[in-house]
Design an enzyme around this catalytic site. Structure first.
Site, PDB file in Angstrom:
ATOM      1  N   ASP A 177       5.266 -46.555 126.747  1.00 29.14           N
ATOM      2  CA  ASP A 177       5.565 -45.883 125.482  1.00 29.14           C
ATOM      3  C   ASP A 177       6.360 -46.812 124.585  1.00 29.14           C
ATOM      4  O   ASP A 177       7.241 -47.546 125.064  1.00 29.14           O
ATOM      5  CB  ASP A 177       6.361 -44.601 125.726  1.00 29.14           C
ATOM      6  CG  ASP A 177       5.902 -43.460 124.845  1.00 29.14           C
ATOM      7  OD1 ASP A 177       5.322 -43.729 123.771  1.00 29.14           O
ATOM      8  OD2 ASP A 177       6.109 -42.296 125.218  1.00 29.14           O
ATOM      9  N   HIS A 222       4.786 -48.742 115.718  1.00 26.96           N
ATOM     10  CA  HIS A 222       5.383 -47.594 116.400  1.00 26.96           C
ATOM     11  C   HIS A 222       4.948 -47.479 117.859  1.00 26.96           C
ATOM     12  O   HIS A 222       5.396 -46.565 118.557  1.00 26.96           O
ATOM     13  CB  HIS A 222       5.038 -46.305 115.650  1.00 26.96           C
ATOM     14  CG  HIS A 222       5.689 -46.200 114.309  1.00 26.96           C
ATOM     15  ND1 HIS A 222       6.859 -45.503 114.096  1.00 26.96           N
ATOM     16  CD2 HIS A 222       5.354 -46.731 113.112  1.00 26.96           C
ATOM     17  CE1 HIS A 222       7.207 -45.593 112.820  1.00 26.96           C
ATOM     18  NE2 HIS A 222       6.306 -46.330 112.201  1.00 26.96           N
TER      19      HIS A 222
END
Length: 458
Positions: A366, A158
């Site tokens: 990110d 993730h």
């Protein structure tokens, strides 16, 4: 009948007030678990004594079965706060200078992964499919194989996977690569992450492409793929449409009426670029003085990992920056930066997204960043705001109809804010429609379905 077994560090249990945690992934996986009668395994919130019996704690909530692992304080310190969040998190986000490696933390990380495997193995049936999630549990597949587990195992990361030169700063980094080779499927958010992972295998002289999507390393053959996670798009659209009925939103709207709102929503983390964003907003107010007293930055930043020094430093730096900007541009009646250090409920958040003319999503690095997608899904189709998005977020690989910026260039961000505020409504609608087409076709349910279909095809 095969079951789906989801394994992650945390499980989506309700908080003390009975409110379930927000998150599209939890919604999607819960739907699959209810259908396939599996269970979700992860850490409980209970810290136990070092000599306590380490058995799983079963729990059922909302029709989902959970198997909870109790950790000691030593486990938390070495596995979670230690190796996972003081070594892997900073390095995978391009900040090896912040990594605090120790052999004790590395040993704790592998010890907890071994315990997960030992507790999970007796619960498995031959046809079960195991889905391991995130950087906390990279060694789990290998540990399960050591115990004789032959089930299909998928792993999804993730967070970003870093370039080889940065990844190699993890001591004994090849043990992590080898561990993932024991999976049947390894999934990433973007093609950049996959390319970086394959570069790491090549650097270790291990990677070999067998055929499209299939690779061989450490005498194991496995599949890799790109599966960009998303949100429950329809749910956020509905929340935003109904936001006016939310009591908190009704109280808030009159206070910000007449202002152009730029909104940022991030955990308090050095990877999120919050300091750069505030500096960019200061530059915006300095360069476009007519916007002073007409534009607000609403920065919602819940605290996280406060025991880690790097996070305490970020909190101090952000608070000082907010104070300086408000000191320079504030008046007795108002301040330009509203800084909130706590979480906001999804319904209220959707209403604030809808009210904001600009969504400022500018992380330095990110994996995906779902705030970008939540902001767009919450907009009024007839008068949408504009998403300003960091080029270094995973979301930028698909959402190129946003205004993309380099978050290290605060002057560029300042100019882009002005461009967003003067953009014609027709152009704003075109950008919004282009992104919404993607979000509606590829929501979190599609992400979940695509990953499991790929894992089951192996």
């Amino acid at each position: 009948m095969s079951r789906l077994i989801v394994v992650s560090n945390r499980v989506p249990l309700p908080d003390k007030k009975g409110v379930p945690p927000a998150g599209g992934m939890a919604i999607a996986l819960k739907a699959v678990l209810k259908k396939e009668h599996g269970f979700w395994m992860g850490c409980s919130k209970q810290v136990v004594a070092e000599d306590a019996t380490r058995e799983l704690t079963p729990l059922q909530d909302d029709g989902i079965n959970y198997q909870l692992v109790n950790l000691s304080q030593k486990d938390v310190d070495e596995y979670y706060e230690g190796f996972a969040n003081r070594v892997l998190w900073p390095i995978f986000h391009g900040r090896p200078d912040l990594a605090e490696y120790s052999e004790a933390r590395s040993a704790g990380y592998h010890r907890v992964n071994t315990r997960f495997a030992e507790l999970l193995k007796p619960l498995l049936r031959d046809e079960d499919v195991i889905w391991v999630n995130d950087y906390h549990l990279i060694p789990l597949a290998e540990e399960l194989r050591k115990l004789g587990c032959s089930n299909r195992i998928g792993f999804f990361l993730h967070i970003p996977w870093p370039p080889a030169d940065i990844f190699s700063t993890v001591p004994k980094c090849n043990t992590l690569l080898r561990a993932l080779s024991f999976c049947n499927l390894v999934g990433f958010h973007t093609d950049f992450d996959l390319s970086n992972f394959l570069e790491c295998l090549d650097r270790e002289e291990q990677g070999k492409r067998v055929e499209e999507g299939f690779y061989q390393a450490y005498q194991n053959e496995f599949r890799c793929g790109v599966f960009p996670i998303s949100i429950d798009t329809a749910e956020f659209e509905s929340l935003a449409e109904n936001a006016a009925l939310n009591a908190r939103v009704q109280e808030t709207y009159p206070r910000i009426a007449g202002y152009d709102i730029a909104i940022g929503v991030d955990r308090l983390d050095y990877s999120k670029g919050i300091e750069k964003r505030i500096v960019a907003f200061r530059d915006f107010l300095r360069n476009y003085s007519d916007r002073v007293d007409k534009t607000l930055l609403l920065q919602i930043t819940p605290e996280s990992r406060a025991s880690i020094p790097a996070y305490r430093a970020v909190q101090k730096d952000v608070a000082e920056l907010v104070g300086r900007v408000n000191g320079e541009f504030g008046t007795i009646d108002s301040v330009p930066v509203h800084y909130i250090n706590k979480s906001v409920g999804q319904s209220e958040l959707a209403g604030l997204y809808r009210k904001a003319r600009i969504g400022l999503v500018t992380p330095l690095r990110d994996g995906m960043n779902l705030v970008a997608k939540e902001y767009v899904a919450s907009q009024d189709p007839l008068d949408p705001g504009v998403l300003i998005l960091s080029r270094f977020s995973g979301a930028a690989r698909k959402l190129d109809a946003a205004m993309l910026v380099n978050p290290y260039d605060t002057e560029e961000m300042a100019r882009t804010m002005e461009k967003a505020l003067v953009l014609r409504v027709e152009d704003r609608i075109d950008r919004w429609r282009a992104i919404m087409t993607i979000l509606r076709e590829h929501d979190v349910h599609k992400w979940c379905s695509d990953f499991l279909s790929s894992l089951n095809r192996h």
